[in-house]
Design an enzyme around this catalytic site. Structure first.
Site, PDB file in Angstrom:
ATOM      1  N   ARG A  29       0.726   1.723   5.827  1.00 31.78           N
ATOM      2  CA  ARG A  29       1.818   1.943   6.371  1.00 31.78           C
ATOM      3  C   ARG A  29       1.660   3.589   6.181  1.00 31.78           C
ATOM      4  O   ARG A  29      -0.002   4.396   6.374  1.00 31.78           O
ATOM      5  CB  ARG A  29       2.260   2.172   4.603  1.00 31.78           C
ATOM      6  CG  ARG A  29       2.235   2.679   3.491  1.00 31.78           C
ATOM      7  CD  ARG A  29       2.381   2.024   2.641  1.00 31.78           C
ATOM      8  NE  ARG A  29       3.632   2.571   1.605  1.00 31.78           N
ATOM      9  CZ  ARG A  29       4.986   2.249   1.344  1.00 31.78           C
ATOM     10  NH1 ARG A  29       4.750   0.812   1.340  1.00 31.78           N
ATOM     11  NH2 ARG A  29       5.939   2.739   0.967  1.00 31.78           N
ATOM     12  N   GLU A  63      15.446  -1.925   2.128  1.00 38.49           N
ATOM     13  CA  GLU A  63      16.086  -2.308   0.501  1.00 38.49           C
ATOM     14  C   GLU A  63      17.433  -0.591   0.858  1.00 38.49           C
ATOM     15  O   GLU A  63      16.816   0.198   0.685  1.00 38.49           O
ATOM     16  CB  GLU A  63      16.215  -2.392  -0.320  1.00 38.49           C
ATOM     17  CG  GLU A  63      16.623  -2.625  -1.449  1.00 38.49           C
ATOM     18  CD  GLU A  63      15.802  -2.887  -2.606  1.00 38.49           C
ATOM     19  OE1 GLU A  63      14.215  -3.207  -2.729  1.00 38.49           O
ATOM     20  OE2 GLU A  63      16.753  -3.040  -3.963  1.00 38.49           O
ATOM     21  N   LYS A  88      10.478   6.083  -2.411  1.00 43.20           N
ATOM     22  CA  LYS A  88      10.915   5.782  -3.039  1.00 43.20           C
ATOM     23  C   LYS A  88      11.879   6.416  -4.540  1.00 43.20           C
ATOM     24  O   LYS A  88      12.478   6.880  -4.721  1.00 43.20           O
ATOM     25  CB  LYS A  88      12.411   4.888  -2.876  1.00 43.20           C
ATOM     26  CG  LYS A  88      12.375   4.484  -1.068  1.00 43.20           C
ATOM     27  CD  LYS A  88      13.882   3.611  -1.096  1.00 43.20           C
ATOM     28  CE  LYS A  88      13.309   2.326  -0.866  1.00 43.20           C
ATOM     29  NZ  LYS A  88      14.206   1.353  -0.224  1.00 43.20           N
TER      30      LYS A  88
HETATM   31  P1  ATP Z   1      11.275  -0.001  -2.450  1.00 39.95           P
HETATM   32  O1  ATP Z   1      10.310  -1.118  -2.082  1.00 39.95           O
HETATM   33  O2  ATP Z   1       9.031   0.074  -2.836  1.00 39.95           O
HETATM   34  O3  ATP Z   1      11.695   0.190  -2.601  1.00 39.95           O
HETATM   35  P2  ATP Z   1      10.085   0.742   0.365  1.00 39.95           P
HETATM   36  O4  ATP Z   1       9.896   2.293   0.652  1.00 39.95           O
HETATM   37  O5  ATP Z   1       9.097  -0.230   0.566  1.00 39.95           O
HETATM   38  O6  ATP Z   1      10.598   0.858  -0.940  1.00 39.95           O
HETATM   39  P3  ATP Z   1      12.261  -0.702   2.223  1.00 39.95           P
HETATM   40  O7  ATP Z   1      13.584  -0.334   1.676  1.00 39.95           O
HETATM   41  O8  ATP Z   1      11.850  -1.946   1.443  1.00 39.95           O
HETATM   42  O9  ATP Z   1      11.623   0.607   1.203  1.00 39.95           O
HETATM   43  O10 ATP Z   1      11.570  -0.117   3.465  1.00 39.95           O
HETATM   44  C1  ATP Z   1      11.818  -1.054   4.692  1.00 39.95           C
HETATM   45  C2  ATP Z   1      10.779  -1.606   5.401  1.00 39.95           C
HETATM   46  O11 ATP Z   1      10.341   0.083   5.916  1.00 39.95           O
HETATM   47  C3  ATP Z   1       9.563  -1.943   5.573  1.00 39.95           C
HETATM   48  O12 ATP Z   1       9.738  -3.058   6.017  1.00 39.95           O
HETATM   49  C4  ATP Z   1       8.698  -1.148   4.758  1.00 39.95           C
HETATM   50  O13 ATP Z   1       7.645  -2.024   4.951  1.00 39.95           O
HETATM   51  C5  ATP Z   1       8.678  -0.494   5.861  1.00 39.95           C
HETATM   52  N1  ATP Z   1       8.608   0.922   5.286  1.00 39.95           N
HETATM   53  C6  ATP Z   1       8.501   1.512   3.927  1.00 39.95           C
HETATM   54  N2  ATP Z   1       7.681   2.687   3.335  1.00 39.95           N
HETATM   55  C7  ATP Z   1       6.989   2.786   4.254  1.00 39.95           C
HETATM   56  C8  ATP Z   1       6.111   3.617   5.377  1.00 39.95           C
HETATM   57  N3  ATP Z   1       5.391   4.885   4.441  1.00 39.95           N
HETATM   58  N4  ATP Z   1       5.196   3.756   6.332  1.00 39.95           N
HETATM   59  C9  ATP Z   1       6.223   2.767   7.064  1.00 39.95           C
HETATM   60  N5  ATP Z   1       5.618   1.826   7.333  1.00 39.95           N
HETATM   61  C10 ATP Z   1       6.917   2.076   5.695  1.00 39.95           C
END
Ligand code: ATP
Ligand code: MG
Length: 570
Positions: A268, A43, A278
């Site tokens: 994760r 996102e 984030k």
């Molecule tokens: P949010 O959804 O809270 O804004 P997010 O870190 O999940 O934050 P995204 O942009 O949705 O952000 O993440 C993109 C991809 O990265 C998603 O598929 C998510 O599952 C993966 N991702 C995010 N954080 C991690 C992490 N710490 N370890 C592994 N994969 C991650």
């Protein structure tokens, strides 16, 4: 850390991790007609961090290894938090990590029209309805884990009424938050995600790509499965918190009879001494705790890049931690270990003095300058050699001299002889002090017979010091970084406190009067070096040609290697 080790063993012995095992089996059985299509779906509401790198390496790595493709797809369904700046940075970072999506760059917002049509289809099937409950009421009606929800009073609207209201929602007839479109599933479902989840909400906000075209925006669960479906993804890999969203992912696609990828969840990445949310990273930036998203102390990809991390080191780290189904925290020492391994192989060695102490070689001719041959990288013969100027006045590291050395201090002291790297043996004959008793200059003599090596008479010295020639050295600023937080888990806080209370007040030390060897003039921004005996450093993009700035990437001490050795012995 145990897990990381175990995963690595599995992989090194040729066993596939559980996701690769699924992909490999699907290829064998022809489940997806031999296709492998993954995606990385950020996102655009922040910069990417090392956790995202795990997901990126997993998705792009699988596509590369199994002859498939990986899409870079922006899940841009929330206009209030998203910006073009984030889109640009994400593209730059994934590319920098070395991955390529070919022509497969997609935006969820490009599917808004299709998603709308799919929603109309669900309404026509009697599987979605327009609900007038506000956010608070919706929450109340949802119930809890122990208490079933209640049907919304608007649940039994006719298909015609729903179609009419939904169209008028789209046209902008209703204010924000006044109505939603909800799936009609089961308000008593044990999984709360299945209790008539909201599919669309009304938000009169401009979107960074679609402008004011839309005032209804799809919710994550509704949008995400459709994005995967439209792109004909085969394996939709996401993190564990989506495990109990999977029934909804499946329900939407089954009800629509749409192409249906398989969702697979993995744990994760969490890393010690840093935060990865984030929201928290944004707070660090906004509150000025760091200089920006690319502050070298940030776990963001751009922060790591500015710190001096190489893409290779990050990819190797991702490989070693592997993937599994259990949440755990990886020690930052492992990341730094992967970094050192790579930098040791690839960085040219140079000499730099961080806290200079002047040395005058009394028996060396005043105007004489010679050039000594120095090895650029003992790990890489192809890196060759360079010339380093030597003259009567030099700088050495202040901490390499002690007037009254304790027992195990083998470096320079009054009357003691040491080797200057690539140069000569020198012996300290005098230490000059200022009025306050601070040592401001050393006087030494050198032995011309020891040039570039050992003494012909076989006498030994116990230390080799790095140095720079005073008249040739470049002034430089060096920034020393340490962990951003003092606690392994920054979220561990006392009553009322929050993670910011665990910020490390000493995470940055700026040294303004460093002296570096002249070969570093005009060092390319982000080029990496080993400063001999000090660590790995990287030229900061803010460097000026005549006055470079270097960021300390990492010290030479490898705590991970020590941990591993101890484990092997124990
Ligand atoms: P949010 O959804 O809270 O804004 P997010 O870190 O999940 O934050 P995204 O942009 O949705 O952000 O993440 C993109 C991809 O990265 C998603 O598929 C998510 O599952 C993966 N991702 C995010 N954080 C991690 C992490 N710490 N370890 C592994 N994969 C991650
Ligand atoms: Mg997310």
């Amino acid at each position: 850390m145990d897990n990381a080790n175990k995963n690595r063993k599995n992989e090194d012995s040729g066993r596939l991790d559980f996701i690769r095992a699924i992909v490999s089996e699907d290829l064998r059985t022809g489940k997806w007609d031999g296709r492998v299509v993954t995606r990385f779906p950020p996102e655009p509401n922040g910069y990417l961090h090392i956790g995202h790198a795990k997901s990126i390496c997993l998705n792009f790595g699988i596509a590369a290894e199994f002859g498939g493709r990986c899409h870079l797809r922006f899940d841009d369904t929330n206009p209030e938090k998203e910006e073009q700046e984030y889109v640009d940075s994400i593209i730059e970072d994934v590319r920098w990590l070395g991955w390529d999506w070919g022509e497969h760059l997609y935006f969820g917002s490009d599917y808004f029209e299709k998603m709308y049509e799919y929603a109309v289809r669900l309404i026509e099937k009697g599987k979605a309805y327009v609900c007038d409950l506000n956010a608070e009421q919706t929450r109340e009606y949802r119930g809890t884990l122990t208490r079933p929800g209640k049907d919304s009073p608007y649940r039994s609207r006719t298909v015609e009424e729903n179609l009419d209201l939904f169209e008028r929602m789209r046209k902008g007839e209703f204010p924000d938050g006044s109505r939603t479109l909800r799936a009609k599933i089961d308000m008593a479902h044990p999984n709360l995600n299945m209790r008539d989840p909201v599919m669309y909400r009304i938000v009169h906000a401009d979107h960074h790509r679609t402008g004011d075209k839309w005032c209804i925006y799809p919710m994550y669960d509704w949008a995400h499965g459709l994005e995967d479906s439209i792109e004909q993804v085969t394996h939709s890999i996401c993190t564990l918190e989506f495990e109990n969203h999977r029934p909804l992912y499946d329900w939407f696609l089954d009800e629509l009879g749409a192409y249906h990828p398989q969702q697979i969840e993995f744990a994760r990445l969490n890393l010690t001494y840093t935060v990865m949310s984030k929201r928290k990273l944004l707070r660090l930036v906004q509150a000025g705790h760091v200089s920006g998203w690319d502050d070298p102390r940030m776990p963001t990809i751009c922060g790591l890049r500015r710190r001096g991390y190489s893409p290779q080191a990050i990819r190797e780290f991702a490989r070693r931690i592997g993937v599994n189904k259990f949440n755990s925290t990886v020690g930052i020492a492992l990341l730094e270990h992967c970094l050192r391994e790579d930098l040791n192989r690839t960085s040219p060695r140079v000499m730099a003095v961080l806290r200079p102490l002047k040395v005058v070689i009394d028996n060396y001719p005043e105007a004489k300058v010679i050039e000594l041959q120095a090895v650029n990288n003992p790990e890489d013969p192809a890196a060759g050699t360079r010339k380093v100027p030597f003259s009567r006045e030099l700088y050495i590291e202040r901490e390499d001299f002690m007037e009254e050395p304790p027992k195990k201090f083998f470096r320079l002291a009054p009357g003691r002889e040491v080797r200057l790297r690539y140069a000569y043996f020198v012996k300290c004959v005098d230490a000059v002090k200022d009025a306050d008793g601070n040592i401001v200059e050393l006087h030494c003599t050198y032995d011309p017979a020891t040039r570039g090596g050992d003494a012909p008479d076989g006498r030994k010295v116990k230390a080799t010091l790095h140095w720079v020639s005073a008249q040739h050295a470049l002034d430089a600023e060096v920034r020393l970084y340490d962990n951003l937080f003092t606690k392994e888990n920054p979220d561990e806080v006392g009553d009322g406190g929050d993670f910011a209370a665990n910020l490390n007040p000493n995470s940055l030390e700026v040294l303004k009067s460093c002296k570096v060897e002249p070969s570093l003039a005009g060092a390319e921004p982000l080029s990496r070096f080993q400063f001999e005996r000090l660590g790995y450093f990287c030229a900061d993009p803010d460097s000026a040609k005549e006055r470079p700035i270097f960021n300390r990437t990492v010290t030479l001490r490898d705590t991970w290697a020590r941990i591993q050795k101890a484990q092997e012995l124990g």
